[in-house]
Write an enzyme that holds these catalytic residues in place. Structure first.
Site, PDB file in Angstrom:
ATOM      1  N   SER A  64       0.834  -1.214   0.000  1.00  0.00           N
ATOM      2  CA  SER A  64       0.000   0.000   0.000  1.00  0.00           C
ATOM      3  C   SER A  64       0.867   1.261   0.000  1.00  0.00           C
ATOM      4  CB  SER A  64      -0.913   0.027   1.236  1.00  0.00           C
ATOM      5  OG  SER A  64      -1.716  -1.128   1.304  1.00  0.00           O
TER       6      SER A  64
HETATM    7  N1  SAH Z   1      -0.591  -4.898   4.009  1.00  0.00           N
HETATM    8  C1  SAH Z   1       0.177  -5.179   2.804  1.00  0.00           C
HETATM    9  C2  SAH Z   1      -0.507  -4.760   1.517  1.00  0.00           C
HETATM   10  C3  SAH Z   1      -1.638  -5.610   1.229  1.00  0.00           C
HETATM   11  S1  SAH Z   1      -2.206  -5.758  -0.429  1.00  0.00           S
HETATM   12  C4  SAH Z   1       1.544  -4.583   2.883  1.00  0.00           C
HETATM   13  O1  SAH Z   1       1.868  -3.917   3.875  1.00  0.00           O
HETATM   14  O2  SAH Z   1       2.341  -4.828   1.962  1.00  0.00           O
HETATM   15  C5  SAH Z   1      -3.577  -6.812  -0.016  1.00  0.00           C
HETATM   16  C6  SAH Z   1      -3.185  -8.219   0.320  1.00  0.00           C
HETATM   17  O3  SAH Z   1      -4.363  -8.886   0.759  1.00  0.00           O
HETATM   18  C7  SAH Z   1      -2.669  -9.028  -0.868  1.00  0.00           C
HETATM   19  O4  SAH Z   1      -1.410  -9.569  -0.554  1.00  0.00           O
HETATM   20  C8  SAH Z   1      -3.720 -10.109  -1.065  1.00  0.00           C
HETATM   21  O5  SAH Z   1      -3.190 -11.346  -1.507  1.00  0.00           O
HETATM   22  C9  SAH Z   1      -4.307 -10.222   0.332  1.00  0.00           C
HETATM   23  N2  SAH Z   1      -5.654 -10.797   0.406  1.00  0.00           N
HETATM   24  C10 SAH Z   1      -6.704 -10.613  -0.428  1.00  0.00           C
HETATM   25  N3  SAH Z   1      -7.774 -11.312  -0.005  1.00  0.00           N
HETATM   26  C11 SAH Z   1      -7.402 -11.959   1.142  1.00  0.00           C
HETATM   27  C12 SAH Z   1      -8.055 -12.845   2.041  1.00  0.00           C
HETATM   28  N4  SAH Z   1      -9.325 -13.233   1.866  1.00  0.00           N
HETATM   29  N5  SAH Z   1      -7.350 -13.304   3.100  1.00  0.00           N
HETATM   30  C13 SAH Z   1      -6.070 -12.935   3.309  1.00  0.00           C
HETATM   31  N6  SAH Z   1      -5.390 -12.103   2.483  1.00  0.00           N
HETATM   32  C14 SAH Z   1      -6.048 -11.613   1.411  1.00  0.00           C
END
Ligand code: SAH
Length: 216
Positions: A64
């Site tokens: 993000s």
């Molecule tokens: N917090 C992260 C950025 C997240 S991007 C950072 O600091 O880099 C969103 C993430 O959520 C992605 O890696 C995606 O694979 C994950 N995601 C999406 N749906 C999800 C679910 N149902 N359970 C767990 N993770 C999920």
């Protein structure tokens, strides 16, 4: 992994930029200044680490934008020893930032490759108390509930009921809700069955997906 004066200088500039954009929580700004964001991107993209931009981390996911991380983390009002559930480990940067603020972090990712990478990096950095799980974040981690705070870092079509149930009374959940554009919600649990829902600014996140699918 190296953290040089140049990296530190770029972080200072990033923090000034976040301040100009309205982030005022000093503990969050200090943690961002202290945590090397370039450790969470591939070496070739180091230069990008200190721009206020999201960045691809593989598997169509992104780390993000620093502003978004700062905004969500400020809303969580992190206290030392808070037990925090994060949905969407991604690169591990947000989890690392929460650990630097003294929280006990439980983070869930559904993509195996990202989970493995973040888990290895976070244990190498030894930032403290972070546990990684390869699970479907929709369901949370019922065996470790309740959580003082819950942070969802992917765009949720609706607020998952299990996450509401796993929030401690008095606890705070920060979650972007919506299909194409997401509205940030801060939900405070007031009692067993009462929640206060504040609607805040709009953001764009990658979607919260259902189920575990190691192939996508
Ligand atoms: N917090 C992260 C950025 C997240 S991007 C950072 O600091 O880099 C969103 C993430 O959520 C992605 O890696 C995606 O694979 C994950 N995601 C999406 N749906 C999800 C679910 N149902 N359970 C767990 N993770 C999920």
């Amino acid at each position: 992994m190296k953290d040089t004066y140049r990296h530190k200088g770029m972080r200072k500039k990033l923090v000034e930029e976040l301040r100009r954009k309205g982030i005022s929580d000093e503990s969050v700004l200090n943690a961002i200044e202290a945590l090397p964001r370039h450790f969470f991107l591939d070496k070739a993209f180091e230069e990008w680490a200190y721009k206020d931009k999201p960045f691809p981390i593989g598997k169509e996911q992104t780390i993000s934008q620093p502003y978004t991380v700062a905004y969500q983390t400020s809303l969580l009002d992190v206290k030392k020893r808070d037990k925090i559930l994060e949905i969407g480990t991604g690169s591990g940067y947000q989890a690392a930032l929460l650990a630097m603020l003294g929280a006990r972090v439980y983070t869930i990712e559904r993509q195996e490759a990202l989970y493995e990478k973040a888990k290895a990096l976070l244990s190498e950095l030894k930032l403290g108390n972070i546990r990684c799980y390869l699970r479907d974040g929709y369901k949370g981690l019922p065996e470790f509930a309740p959580f003082d705070k819950v942070i969802v870092t992917a765009g949720a079509p609706e607020v998952p009921q299990p996450l509401l149930e796993q929030l401690a009374i008095g606890g705070i959940m920060v979650i972007p809700v919506g299909e194409n554009v997401q509205r940030m919600h801060r939900i405070t649990r007031l009692s067993e069955d009462k929640y206060n829902d504040e609607l805040l600014a709009n953001f764009r996140f990658v979607p919260l997906l259902k189920g575990l699918n190691p192939n996508d």
